[in-house]
Design an enzyme around this catalytic site. Structure first.
Site, PDB file in Angstrom:
ATOM      1  CG  ASP A   1      -5.046  73.727 -45.858  1.00  0.00           C
ATOM      2  OD1 ASP A   1      -5.110  74.584 -46.748  1.00  0.00           O
ATOM      3  OD2 ASP A   1      -5.957  73.505 -45.051  1.00  0.00           O
TER       4      ASP A   1
ATOM      5  CG  ASP B   1      -8.002  71.439 -41.967  1.00  0.00           C
ATOM      6  OD1 ASP B   1      -7.663  71.940 -43.059  1.00  0.00           O
ATOM      7  OD2 ASP B   1      -8.739  72.013 -41.152  1.00  0.00           O
TER       8      ASP B   1
ATOM      9  CG  ASP C   1      -6.539  70.312 -47.732  1.00  0.00           C
ATOM     10  OD1 ASP C   1      -6.192  71.081 -48.645  1.00  0.00           O
ATOM     11  OD2 ASP C   1      -6.756  70.688 -46.576  1.00  0.00           O
TER      12      ASP C   1
END
Length: 818
Positions: free
Chosen positions: A510, A696, A700
């Protein structure tokens, strides 16, 4: 360089030129904001200023607490709302409140003294260890909402405490498991001393009566181990037999039960060996393994409870006349119109009917910048309205919201994961079946050869081949390696991570909060007129001083706030500073103030904001989400491993491509929803790829759950951390780099342990079958086998890389700071 004066209440720096002062303890004290000043004045006026004399550290800033409306607190006065958490005894009501903002023992003193001074309050007791406040009061004299408001006036936010039933049950089981381990260990040491004294090898020349006393002592001490500590094994074995599915509970129960019965026979007849020490040893080792598994399950079960906090408890519903009424979320229905004030969470999925604002959708996208939303746009439950009031028509509730869809994705991803566990269960089933069949055949053969020895031979066989070493081979190695990694700031929450890291060939990152720090910082100021950088910064900070937008945090706290500030969602802010009309935000928006074309943006990196007045532009201010300093090293380590690297982000801005360019990542995609990220991962896995995911945000979570190995940042949301296989508590990406050699060593030691345990069981089986292994030697052999496994695993302890040990002690600081 002079240091700013700390606020007397909360300890934050007092801005220069601050006028917030109040007399406390006979002296003039300075405060950072009107909130701290008001709290201090309330404490002094209540005759409780001794609090400041006894406290050991500053209090929390009251501006940090969520601002709840008075009518929302009034909901707690309704009998139907109070029913789950308020008990009535005569004229008094009793409840338990969870208090936020407690920092020291003086806080407890202040809270109790303040509440007891209120009319109608009979008792107020605060538990400083868990911040739970027990209150008994006459609700006919003072309502519960007034108690909550009174606590807020002295700087503490409180809400009714209701324990999650599943979490309470897990905690209760956890405490019982610890008690069982403690009792098994304590009694085993006593039993071992009693039984070893009866062994002829020690040649203690004990009298017959003393032998009898020692045998009965061992029996009495072993009985609680069998019936209390090992009860779960027998219940599991009975369940397995009824369902015709063998697990280690069957083998363990036969060994423990057989050893206990043999010990009873030996105690009553005075013949044969005592097996009570083996029972205690089995119990201690096996219970410890079960406890480690329980702790892992406890962490994963907390994920569901965290979802409750993502939705507001109440909302403002509009009636036909446009009047708002505060109602519980459970009372909301499809088609209702709700008023969502700035700073409030969206209670349901819906469509905006009126108003314009910015909505923080980081819950779904993982990106910190709010997006402009206006009439006709769709909004999602659990997202945050940042700037302007919105009227929203409810279109989806409960299980039909997008938030619930994310939860279903999470559950589906988790259900597809445990294939290796199923394979291990099948292998264990056949292994135990073979052992039991061999024991049965050996027993029948010995019954024909020597019926007196048949039982002892079978029992020796079961004890010698008890899968203690096999069951300890993996958990002990993982536990030792986990301790070493924790010193590096990497917390493993599931045991397959270290072994699985050796099989990874693809990594997904990410962007925001993972490869970048996840918060905007002011990178540069480019003056365009006669003002210097400090003057431009002071004007910008004055405009942004009262804004809740994440951009405002990059400018810090200003000594003087602008007047008549108006927010234009998606464009910027307008206000007056010292009779000077200013704008900050998008270039065209600022240029419209002076009627001239906007100047060209000097660069293409970062987010450029223009500051201007009615005479023209004043300065460019460049904001940027900085790349983590150790991100390039992690990407390079992944390349050295030969891994395929992908960057998948919910951010649709050019920053995705810029970050990918800086790090040399060739495959980067932005603007992805959670299900789109999950689809990419599933495509990779369908091609046989072993995927590591590092993220995080709540967005996700489905990908973290579906990946072969998932790692969450220490600053991640609670739901992301509980869904991940590992957490970078230190927020240091290089900790993941250091984990790779430890993972390789752990895998090697696990193979060594499994090899030794298998070889031992395979070698001891024929010797036990022909009667060469006595019960005592069977217990010793099993103990030595287990001990070797443990000692081999302990070689993994204390192996943090030099230079990173310092991060262990501060591993939690970055996580909590974010």
């Amino acid at each position: 360089m002079s240091h700013p004066t700390p606020c007397y209440h909360c300890g934050l720096p007092v801005p220069s030129g601050s006028r917030f002062v109040a007399p406390v303890l006979g002296e003039r004290r300075e405060f950072c904001c009107p909130g701290c000043q008001a709290v201090a004045e309330a404490i002094v006026q209540g005759g409780l200023e001794s609090y400041y004399r006894h406290r050991s550290e500053p209090s929390a800033n009251p501006e940090a607490f969520p601002q709840e409306l008075s009518d929302e607190l009034a909901l707690y006065d309704r009998p139907d709302v109070q029913q789950p958490f308020v008990q009535h005894q005569g004229d008094l009501a009793e409840t338990c409140l969870l208090v936020e903002g407690i920092s020291c023992a003086a806080c407890g003193w202040l809270i109790e003294k303040h509440l007891r001074s209120l009319p109608g309050v009979a008792e107020a007791r605060l538990n400083l260890s868990n911040h739970r406040l027990q209150v008994r009061w006459a609700d006919s004299q003072i309502p519960l909402s007034e108690l909550l408001k009174s606590l807020r006036r002295v700087g503490y936010a409180a809400h009714p405490y209701q324990a999650d039933k599943a979490a309470e049950q897990l905690a209760s089981e956890n405490r019982r498991a610890l008690r069982q381990i403690g009792m098994a260990g304590l009694l085993w040491f006593q039993v071992m001393m009693a039984t070893m004294a009866t062994w002829p090898e020690f040649n203690l020349d004990l009298s017959h009566s003393f032998h009898v006393i020692l045998r009965w002592t061992a029996l009495i001490l072993t009985t609680p181990i069998v019936f209390y500590c090992c009860g779960q094994f027998f219940r599991g074995a009975w369940r397995d037999l009824r369902t015709r599915h063998l697990t280690m509970d069957v083998s363990v129960s036969l060994a423990i039960g057989g050893a206990y019965l043999a010990g009873i026979w030996s105690t009553l007849t005075g013949q044969g060996e005592l097996y009570f020490d083996a029972v205690g040893m089995f119990a201690l080792f096996l219970l410890a393994g079960r406890y480690l598994e329980r702790r892992a399950r406890e962490r994963t079960a907390a994920a569901t409870a965290q979802l409750v906090n993502l939705l507001p408890g109440s909302c403002l519903r509009l009636d036909a006349d446009g009047q708002s009424q505060r109602i519980l979320l459970s009372e909301l229905q499809l088609g209702d119109q709700v008023l969502v004030q700035p700073g409030a969470l969206l209670p349901a999925d819906g469509r905006i009917l009126s108003g314009q604002s910015s909505v923080d959708e980081s819950l779904l996208t993982g990106e910190y910048l709010p997006l402009p939303r206006g009439v006709g746009d769709q909004v999602t439950a659990g997202t945050l309205n940042v700037e302007g009031p919105l009227t929203v028509e409810v279109q989806a509730l409960g299980d039909n919201t997008r938030l619930s869809a994310i939860v279903r994705l999470l559950e589906r991803a988790q259900s597809e994961k445990p294939r290796l566990a199923e394979l291990a269960d099948r292998v264990a089933h056949w292994f135990l079946l073979i052992v039991l069949l061999v024991a049965t055949v050996i027993g029948l053969v010995w019954w024909q050869i020597d019926s007196d020895r048949a039982f002892w031979v079978v029992l020796s066989l079961l004890v010698a081949t008890c899968p203690c070493a096999l069951s300890l081979a993996t958990p002990t190695a993982l536990t030792a390696a986990t301790g070493s990694l924790h010193k590096l700031g990497l917390l493993l929450t599931r045991g397959h991570v270290l072994e699985g890291l050796n099989q990874i060939d693809t990594v997904i990152f990410d962007k925001t909060g993972t490869l970048t720090e996840g918060r905007l910082t002011l990178r540069a100021i480019h003056p365009l007129r006669d003002l210097d950088q400090d003057a431009c910064l002071a004007l910008a900070a004055a405009l942004e001083n009262r804004s809740e937008h994440p951009i405002a945090r990059a400018f810090g706290r200003a000594a003087q706030a602008a007047d008549q500030v108006e927010s234009h969602p998606g464009l910027g802010l307008e206000g007056w500073v010292r009779e000077r009309r200013l704008r900050i935000g998008q270039p065209d928006f600022v240029a419209a103030l002076h009627g001239q074309p906007a100047p060209a943006i000097p660069g293409d990196q970062g987010q450029w904001l223009l500051l201007g007045d009615e005479q023209g532009p004043l300065a460019w201010l460049v904001l940027d989400d900085r790349l983590r300093a150790d991100a390039p090293a992690l990407i390079e380590a992944c390349r050295e491993q030969g891994w395929r690297i992908l960057l998948l982000s919910g951010d649709s801005s050019p920053m995705v491509g810029e970050i990918a360019r800086q790090l040399g990542i060739e495959e980067a995609r932005g603007g992805l929803t959670p299900d789109a990220k999950l689809e990419v991962l599933q495509q990779l896995r369908s091609k046989g790829r072993k995927v590591l995911m590092l993220g995080d945000g709540v967005n996700d979570v489905p990908v973290l759950a579906a990946a072969d190995i998932s790692v969450a940042m220490g600053s991640a949301t609670d739901l992301a951390k509980t869904s991940a296989d590992a957490v970078l508590l230190s927020n240091r990406l290089d900790s993941l780099v250091q984990a790779l050699p430890i993972a390789r060593r752990t895998r090697r030691i696990i193979i060594e342990n499994l090899g030794w345990a298998t070889a031992y069981n395979g070698l001891i089986l024929p010797f036990a079958a022909i009667g060469w292994v006595t019960p005592a030697w069977a217990a010793i052999g099993m103990s030595v086998s287990s001990l070797l496994v443990v000692l081999n695993a302990l070689r993994l302890s204390g192996q943090p890389t030099p230079g990173h040990q310092a991060s262990a002690g501060t591993a939690l600081s970055p996580a909590t700071a974010d």
